[in-house]
Design an enzyme around this catalytic site. Structure first.
Site, mmCIF file in Angstrom:
data_model
loop_
_atom_site.group_PDB
_atom_site.id
_atom_site.type_symbol
_atom_site.label_atom_id
_atom_site.label_comp_id
_atom_site.label_asym_id
_atom_site.label_seq_id
_atom_site.Cartn_x
_atom_site.Cartn_y
_atom_site.Cartn_z
ATOM 1 N N HIS A 162 -13.428 -41.940 28.286
ATOM 2 C CA HIS A 162 -12.805 -42.860 27.325
ATOM 3 C C HIS A 162 -11.441 -43.321 27.822
ATOM 4 O O HIS A 162 -10.575 -42.491 28.096
ATOM 5 C CB HIS A 162 -12.641 -42.180 25.958
ATOM 6 C CG HIS A 162 -13.906 -42.090 25.183
ATOM 7 N ND1 HIS A 162 -13.955 -41.813 23.841
ATOM 8 C CD2 HIS A 162 -15.202 -42.269 25.571
ATOM 9 C CE1 HIS A 162 -15.211 -41.818 23.435
ATOM 10 N NE2 HIS A 162 -15.982 -42.073 24.467
ATOM 11 N N TYR A 220 -9.200 -42.835 14.747
ATOM 12 C CA TYR A 220 -8.312 -42.012 13.923
ATOM 13 C C TYR A 220 -7.903 -42.849 12.721
ATOM 14 O O TYR A 220 -7.404 -43.967 12.890
ATOM 15 C CB TYR A 220 -7.060 -41.603 14.707
ATOM 16 C CG TYR A 220 -7.303 -40.557 15.772
ATOM 17 C CD1 TYR A 220 -7.772 -40.927 17.039
ATOM 18 C CD2 TYR A 220 -7.063 -39.209 15.526
ATOM 19 C CE1 TYR A 220 -7.991 -39.973 18.027
ATOM 20 C CE2 TYR A 220 -7.273 -38.245 16.507
ATOM 21 C CZ TYR A 220 -7.743 -38.633 17.755
ATOM 22 O OH TYR A 220 -7.950 -37.691 18.731
ATOM 23 N N PRO A 261 -5.209 -29.897 15.392
ATOM 24 C CA PRO A 261 -6.154 -30.544 16.311
ATOM 25 C C PRO A 261 -5.949 -32.052 16.492
ATOM 26 O O PRO A 261 -6.603 -32.652 17.355
ATOM 27 C CB PRO A 261 -7.523 -30.258 15.676
ATOM 28 C CG PRO A 261 -7.247 -29.905 14.261
ATOM 29 C CD PRO A 261 -5.874 -29.333 14.203
ATOM 30 N N LYS A 285 -5.112 -31.133 21.761
ATOM 31 C CA LYS A 285 -4.391 -30.470 22.857
ATOM 32 C C LYS A 285 -4.737 -28.990 23.059
ATOM 33 O O LYS A 285 -4.412 -28.426 24.109
ATOM 34 C CB LYS A 285 -2.870 -30.560 22.613
ATOM 35 C CG LYS A 285 -2.319 -31.961 22.732
ATOM 36 C CD LYS A 285 -2.235 -32.380 24.191
ATOM 37 C CE LYS A 285 -2.030 -33.859 24.352
ATOM 38 N NZ LYS A 285 -2.986 -34.543 25.188
ATOM 39 N N TYR A 290 -1.320 -38.539 25.031
ATOM 40 C CA TYR A 290 -2.712 -38.319 24.629
ATOM 41 C C TYR A 290 -3.583 -37.995 25.845
ATOM 42 O O TYR A 290 -4.416 -37.072 25.798
ATOM 43 C CB TYR A 290 -3.243 -39.554 23.896
ATOM 44 C CG TYR A 290 -4.551 -39.314 23.182
ATOM 45 C CD1 TYR A 290 -4.581 -38.792 21.893
ATOM 46 C CD2 TYR A 290 -5.764 -39.604 23.792
ATOM 47 C CE1 TYR A 290 -5.786 -38.562 21.232
ATOM 48 C CE2 TYR A 290 -6.969 -39.384 23.153
ATOM 49 C CZ TYR A 290 -6.975 -38.862 21.873
ATOM 50 O OH TYR A 290 -8.165 -38.641 21.237
HETATM 51 P P1 RFL Z 1 -10.660 -18.901 21.769
HETATM 52 O O1 RFL Z 1 -11.602 -20.038 21.990
HETATM 53 O O2 RFL Z 1 -10.269 -18.563 20.383
HETATM 54 O O3 RFL Z 1 -11.294 -17.635 22.498
HETATM 55 C C1 RFL Z 1 -10.763 -16.340 22.330
HETATM 56 C C2 RFL Z 1 -11.891 -15.345 22.486
HETATM 57 O O4 RFL Z 1 -11.372 -14.021 22.366
HETATM 58 C C3 RFL Z 1 -12.246 -13.248 21.556
HETATM 59 N N1 RFL Z 1 -11.495 -12.129 20.966
HETATM 60 C C4 RFL Z 1 -11.569 -10.862 21.425
HETATM 61 N N2 RFL Z 1 -12.244 -10.324 22.435
HETATM 62 C C5 RFL Z 1 -12.100 -8.985 22.632
HETATM 63 N N3 RFL Z 1 -11.315 -8.188 21.858
HETATM 64 C C6 RFL Z 1 -10.613 -8.705 20.830
HETATM 65 N N4 RFL Z 1 -9.837 -7.927 20.070
HETATM 66 C C7 RFL Z 1 -10.719 -10.097 20.581
HETATM 67 N N5 RFL Z 1 -10.169 -10.920 19.666
HETATM 68 C C8 RFL Z 1 -10.651 -12.139 19.906
HETATM 69 C C9 RFL Z 1 -12.774 -14.249 20.538
HETATM 70 O O5 RFL Z 1 -13.994 -13.810 19.959
HETATM 71 C C10 RFL Z 1 -12.939 -15.485 21.390
HETATM 72 O O6 RFL Z 1 -14.218 -15.587 21.966
HETATM 73 O O7 RFL Z 1 -9.288 -19.136 22.589
HETATM 74 P P2 RFL Z 1 -9.025 -19.867 24.007
HETATM 75 O O8 RFL Z 1 -9.998 -19.393 25.032
HETATM 76 O O9 RFL Z 1 -7.570 -19.744 24.228
HETATM 77 O O10 RFL Z 1 -9.402 -21.410 23.750
HETATM 78 C C11 RFL Z 1 -8.638 -22.201 22.869
HETATM 79 C C12 RFL Z 1 -9.519 -23.269 22.205
HETATM 80 O O11 RFL Z 1 -10.664 -22.629 21.643
HETATM 81 C C13 RFL Z 1 -8.765 -24.049 21.114
HETATM 82 O O12 RFL Z 1 -7.440 -24.319 21.520
HETATM 83 C C14 RFL Z 1 -9.441 -25.401 20.797
HETATM 84 O O13 RFL Z 1 -10.706 -25.204 20.230
HETATM 85 C C15 RFL Z 1 -8.566 -26.221 19.842
HETATM 86 N N6 RFL Z 1 -9.195 -27.483 19.440
HETATM 87 C C16 RFL Z 1 -9.177 -28.581 20.284
HETATM 88 N N7 RFL Z 1 -8.613 -28.496 21.495
HETATM 89 C C17 RFL Z 1 -8.649 -29.554 22.368
HETATM 90 O O14 RFL Z 1 -8.082 -29.453 23.472
HETATM 91 N N8 RFL Z 1 -9.299 -30.737 22.051
HETATM 92 C C18 RFL Z 1 -9.900 -30.907 20.848
HETATM 93 O O15 RFL Z 1 -10.513 -31.951 20.629
HETATM 94 C C19 RFL Z 1 -9.825 -29.817 19.893
HETATM 95 N N9 RFL Z 1 -10.416 -29.928 18.692
HETATM 96 C C20 RFL Z 1 -9.821 -27.603 18.198
HETATM 97 C C21 RFL Z 1 -10.413 -28.853 17.847
HETATM 98 C C22 RFL Z 1 -9.864 -26.525 17.308
HETATM 99 C C23 RFL Z 1 -10.481 -26.679 16.079
HETATM 100 N N10 RFL Z 1 -10.514 -25.552 15.221
HETATM 101 C C24 RFL Z 1 -11.677 -25.057 14.624
HETATM 102 C C25 RFL Z 1 -9.360 -24.678 15.149
HETATM 103 C C26 RFL Z 1 -11.025 -29.021 16.630
HETATM 104 C C27 RFL Z 1 -11.039 -27.949 15.720
HETATM 105 C C28 RFL Z 1 -11.662 -28.210 14.378
HETATM 106 C C1 PHB Z 2 -13.472 -33.430 18.300
HETATM 107 O O1 PHB Z 2 -14.318 -34.216 18.759
HETATM 108 O O2 PHB Z 2 -13.798 -32.322 17.839
HETATM 109 C C2 PHB Z 2 -12.055 -33.824 18.272
HETATM 110 C C3 PHB Z 2 -11.651 -34.961 18.983
HETATM 111 C C4 PHB Z 2 -10.320 -35.351 18.942
HETATM 112 C C5 PHB Z 2 -9.413 -34.617 18.201
HETATM 113 C C6 PHB Z 2 -9.802 -33.468 17.527
HETATM 114 C C7 PHB Z 2 -11.141 -33.071 17.558
HETATM 115 O O3 PHB Z 2 -8.123 -35.029 18.139
#
Ligand code: RFL
Ligand code: PHB
Length: 395
Positions: A72, A201, A293, A297, A385
């Site tokens: 994109h 958005y 989110p 980032k 972005y």
């Molecule tokens: P994670 O993915 O939370 O993984 C951590 C892992 O550690 C495990 N864990 C343990 N394991 C052993 N012993 C323990 N005591 C433990 N405690 C926990 C967990 O089970 C898990 O498997 O962290 P990590 O690897 O740092 O990754 C970070 C990302 O997951 C997070 O930043 C993103 O998902 C955030 N996020 C987005 N980021 C983007 O860059 N682009 C996006 O479009 C974006 N959209 C989002 C998002 C996060 C969202 N939510 C649900 C918070 C959209 C949403 C809705």
């Molecule tokens: C997503 O597709 O889950 C998504 C994309 C962009 C964002 C947050 C979440 O800023």
């Protein structure tokens, strides 16, 4: 058991680190509290910066991303009933983002790890970390009722916001900064074609909405919702009805609805822990910082932490130099705070904040108008972005 690096957490940060270390001949064990299926069932990020895609390719886990990822070069902002395109590629000299789900990235890393015959202990219970302020750190955990101990040179805390690693640091050694937003995001995943070719958005008087996607046949939508709402109380019909109301006439016409595959509510939070290194313990990803989110980032920051950490560990083993380990925390935090600022700014710009009153509302409208009409303001948004370069501010 003995290894060089014990990695806690098999989310994207832990798996990516494990893969990069393996490619450099460094031994690592990954311990994960949940099962592999549970980790793959969490629907989260969808948008990868170039730093993340390049790292996946470097980790030899990027083939499917290169085939299936959607590139994109722009995004759309919808406010006051009209859409405005931000030409990210045009403004930033061709930089872009890639739509590829976190689930798919995690699956590719899991497959690469399994293909290389590397150890991941899933369903590791009561993981605890010890002696990371000394020369011989240890990790203990239970598996199938038996206690196990791993001795290692370093511990990588990649265990997310609720993990054990940050929580094991003495309170006097760590400082945290936090902002909690007064709303959440209700997300729905559905096998319907996306609303538009690019992400939309939406700032509407009924609240924020985001029209995102995972592929040309799978869409991801979000709605700003009160923190008191529960996902199970939102029927699919109610979700689509509310999204419909937040769109423009063209969007309403194009919106295709269908049964949801997943529906969940995520609270919005900004959080940073400083520093990110405590002796032989290094925090990476959500274990050290959370962004709302809106700016997409979170996963990308986790990737840049892993880039710095893997490079520092490789330098330690290969060149016998601890320079990179010494600057790890400061380098990560400089990038983290820039992403925190951008995510906070974009969240403040796009959501409804009734508590800010009419003055706050007028200021938001003025800023949106400025953003899309000023090349300088559009460029400032676009360069953040798509992701600032890894060496931003250091050269
Ligand atoms: P994670 O993915 O939370 O993984 C951590 C892992 O550690 C495990 N864990 C343990 N394991 C052993 N012993 C323990 N005591 C433990 N405690 C926990 C967990 O089970 C898990 O498997 O962290 P990590 O690897 O740092 O990754 C970070 C990302 O997951 C997070 O930043 C993103 O998902 C955030 N996020 C987005 N980021 C983007 O860059 N682009 C996006 O479009 C974006 N959209 C989002 C998002 C996060 C969202 N939510 C649900 C918070 C959209 C949403 C809705
Ligand atoms: C997503 O597709 O889950 C998504 C994309 C962009 C964002 C947050 C979440 O800023």
């Amino acid at each position: 058991m003995r290894t060089q690096v014990a990695i806690i957490g098999a989310g994207p940060a832990g798996l990516l680190l494990g893969q990069l270390l393996h490619r450099a001949g460094i031994a690592a064990v990954v311990l994960e509290r949940q099962s592999g299926d549970y980790v793959l069932g969490r629907i989260r990020a969808g948008l990868l910066e170039q730093v993340t895609t390049e790292l996946l390719i470097e980790a030899a886990a990027g083939a499917r991303l290169q085939r299936e990822g959607l590139t994109h070069g722009g995004l759309e902002l919808l406010f006051a009933g009209a859409r405005h395109r931000i030409d990210m590629a045009g403004l930033t000299g061709g930089r872009h983002v890639t739509v590829y789900g976190q689930t798919e990235m995690t699956r590719d890393l899991m497959d690469a790890r399994a293909a290389a015959g590397l150890t991941t202990v899933y369903e590791a219970a009561d993981v605890s970390i010890h002696d990371f302020d000394g020369s011989s750190p240890k990790v203990r955990y239970y598996k199938d009722g038996a206690e196990h101990e791993i001795t290692c040179d370093f511990i990588a805390g990649c265990d997310g916001y609720h993990g054990v690693c940050r929580a094991s640091v003495p309170a006097s050694a760590i400082r945290t900064y936090e902002k909690v937003y007064p709303f959440g995001w209700l997300g729905v995943l559905a096998d319907v074609p996306p609303l538009s070719d690019e992400l939309v958005y939406v700032n509407s008087e009924r609240g924020f909405a985001l029209c995102s996607m995972r592929s040309s046949t799978r869409s991801r939508y979000y709605l700003q919702c009160p923190l008191t709402d529960r996902a199970e109380d939102w029927s699919d019909q109610a979700f689509w009805g509310e999204l419909h109301k937040r769109l423009d006439p063209a969007g309403r016409e194009r919106l295709v609805t269908g049964p949801s595959i997943e529906k969940s509510i995520a609270p919005l939070r900004s959080f940073v822990a400083e520093p990110m290194r405590f002796g032989k313990l290094f925090l990476a990803g959500d274990a050290a910082h959370i962004v709302p989110p809106t700016g997409a980032k979170g996963l990308n920051l986790a990737s840049s932490d892993v880039k710095y950490l893997s490079a520092a560990l490789i330098e330690h083993y290969r060149d016998k130099s601890d320079a990179g380990l010494g600057t790890y925390s400061a380098k990560c935090l400089a990038r983290v705070w820039r992403a925190e600022r951008f995510s906070w700014w974009f969240t403040s710009l796009m959501h409804r904040f009734p508590e800010n009153g009419e003055f706050g509302q007028k200021i938001q409208e003025a800023e949106l108008g400025y953003l899309v009409n000023s090349r300088a303001a559009s460029l400032a948004m676009a360069e953040n972005y798509v992701g600032l370069p890894l060496d931003f501010g250091t050269s």
